[in-house]
Motif scaffolding. Structure first.
Motif, short mmCIF file in Angstrom:
data_model
loop_
_atom_site.label_atom_id
_atom_site.label_comp_id
_atom_site.label_asym_id
_atom_site.label_seq_id
_atom_site.Cartn_x
_atom_site.Cartn_y
_atom_site.Cartn_z
N GLN A 233 44.09 27.69 91.66
CA GLN A 233 44.13 28.16 90.27
C GLN A 233 43.80 27.00 89.33
OE1 GLN A 233 48.01 29.32 88.95
NE2 GLN A 233 47.32 30.01 86.95
N VAL A 235 44.07 25.59 85.44
CA VAL A 235 44.82 25.70 84.18
C VAL A 235 44.15 24.80 83.15
CG1 VAL A 235 47.06 25.39 83.04
CG2 VAL A 235 46.95 26.15 85.44
N LEU A 236 43.85 25.33 81.98
CA LEU A 236 43.09 24.59 80.96
C LEU A 236 44.00 23.98 79.89
CD1 LEU A 236 40.10 27.05 80.46
CD2 LEU A 236 40.34 25.17 82.11
N GLU A 237 43.43 23.06 79.11
CA GLU A 237 44.06 22.46 77.94
C GLU A 237 45.37 21.75 78.28
OE1 GLU A 237 42.50 22.29 75.00
OE2 GLU A 237 40.84 23.43 75.84
N ALA A 238 45.38 21.04 79.40
CA ALA A 238 46.60 20.34 79.82
C ALA A 238 46.55 18.90 79.30
CB ALA A 238 46.72 20.36 81.34
N PRO A 242 51.05 18.91 84.04
CA PRO A 242 52.13 19.85 84.31
C PRO A 242 52.82 19.51 85.63
CG PRO A 242 50.08 20.99 83.78
CD PRO A 242 49.74 19.56 84.01
N ALA A 245 51.30 20.02 89.45
CA ALA A 245 49.86 20.28 89.43
C ALA A 245 49.07 19.00 89.67
CB ALA A 245 49.44 20.90 88.10
N TRP A 247 46.07 16.85 88.27
CA TRP A 247 45.61 16.75 86.88
C TRP A 247 44.23 16.12 86.83
CZ3 TRP A 247 47.44 12.91 82.61
CH2 TRP A 247 47.04 13.39 81.34
N PRO A 290 48.23 24.24 91.55
CA PRO A 290 47.12 24.43 90.62
C PRO A 290 46.42 23.12 90.25
CG PRO A 290 49.19 24.47 89.43
CD PRO A 290 49.54 24.32 90.90
N ALA A 292 45.18 21.34 86.91
CA ALA A 292 45.28 21.35 85.45
C ALA A 292 44.21 20.42 84.89
CB ALA A 292 46.66 20.90 85.01
N ARG A 310 36.20 27.51 81.73
CA ARG A 310 36.76 28.82 81.38
C ARG A 310 36.47 29.84 82.48
NH1 ARG A 310 35.27 27.25 76.06
NH2 ARG A 310 33.18 28.14 76.32
N ALA A 313 38.63 29.25 85.46
CA ALA A 313 40.04 29.64 85.25
C ALA A 313 40.23 31.13 85.04
CB ALA A 313 40.58 28.88 84.02
#
Length: 317
Positions: A233, A235-238, A242, A245, A247, A290, A292, A310, A313
């Motif tokens: 998975q 994950v955007l805008e990290a 997180p 995850a 990174w 995930p 990130a 995008r 994700a």
């Protein structure tokens, strides 16, 4: 049977062209990503591309040609298309133009549309293969449909090594994201951001590009909502890592990132590293872990990077 790895020399290109003439599939490097080449005039060869990639038949293919003169024999060029081709070919720009019925392409290439997507690549191995083959070559990204695009020969072998005849090993791709796609009828319209910044295209035309409507169907390659995706998975805008995850950072403010697209914040470097970094993190991710991704500025090549992220994700079908 495993794909043959061909050297980036005259003998390797001659062997690749021979395979294409026999209806085989040969992956080859371009400045953007590796393409999956096949004879664009052969129904059987083009059908093999869709089969090898698991690509939906409604998703059209890009044709690779050696120069503008060859492209004019395949499609009708208006004033805007001529200006863009003169300015940016060879290069990371694909034009979607009215197809000439006499062009002789397999109808599978255009997926039943009255238009065709054309590009003149700026890579010596791609140009050498086109010259050796002597005809139009389809070249969608050389990976299973929907997965991360390949920017190295090893990526191609990992995804399609048992489904294609050969790979021409031209080293890492310099641009690292697919071409920018522009349609010109009725007005110049951005169909997919990519390796040529939109700002450069608009400067050439002296006007902003129109945007593709959200309700529009598939009119060009690379428009599916879920695409370019690793198994993990995304994950955007990290802005910070997180918990639990991996990174993927961007820029100097990402101390502790597992990988960084560009520690200096260079969008050109980030684009070149994007798909390789996603592949590497996907290989490192534990089950359920995930990936990130730090924010990337949405201008220049950042627009293409964010488009790919995008889609990576997006919910999977």
């Amino acid at each position: 049977m495993s794909a043959e790895l061909l050297p980036p020399d005259a003998a390797g290109l001659a062997r690749a062209a021979e395979m294409l003439r026999d209806g085989g599939l040969v992956a080859f490097p371009t400045e953007t990503v590796y393409g999956l080449g096949a004879d664009a005039t052969s129904d059987r060869a083009v059908a093999r591309v869709f089969e090898a990639k698991g690509r939906p038949r409604f998703n059209p293919l890009i044709i690779h040609l050696p120069d503008i003169a060859a492209a004019r024999r395949v499609a009708r060029f208006g004033d805007a298309a001529e200006r863009l081709a003169d300015a940016f070919w060879p290069g990371a720009l694909t034009l979607v133009l009215p197809l000439r019925p006499e062009a002789g392409l397999s109808p599978l290439v255009s997926a039943g549309l009255p238009t065709v997507a054309l590009r003149v690549p700026d890579h010596p191995m791609a140009q050498g293969l086109l010259a050796a083959f002597g005809g139009p070559v389809v070249g969608p990204s050389a990976n299973p449909s929907g997965s991360v695009s390949p920017t190295r020969a090893a990526h191609v072998l990992a995804g399609l090594g048992d489904r294609i005849a050969a790979v021409v090993d031209g080293g890492p791709c310099a641009v690292g994201v697919e071409s920018t796609i522009v349609g010109t009828d009725p007005a110049p319209t951005l169909l997919r951001p990519g390796g040529l910044p939109v700002e450069a295209i608009e400067a050439c035309l002296g006007a902003p590009l129109a945007s593709r409507g959200a309700e529009a169907g598939v009119t060009a390659p690379g428009q599916l909502s879920s695409h370019y995706a690793p198994g993990a998975q995304v994950v955007l805008e990290a802005s910070t890592p997180p918990s639990g995850a991996l990174w993927l950072g961007f820029g100097p403010g990402c101390d502790g990132a597992t990988l960084n697209l560009s520690p200096s914040g260079d969008l050109v470097e980030a684009a070149a590293n994007l798909f390789h970094a996603l592949r590497e993190l996907d290989a490192r991710a534990a089950p359920g872990q995930p990936i990130a991704v730090a924010p990337v500025p949405d201008h220049g090549l950042g627009r293409a990077i964010n488009d790919r992220l995008r889609r990576a994700a997006a919910p999977r079908d």
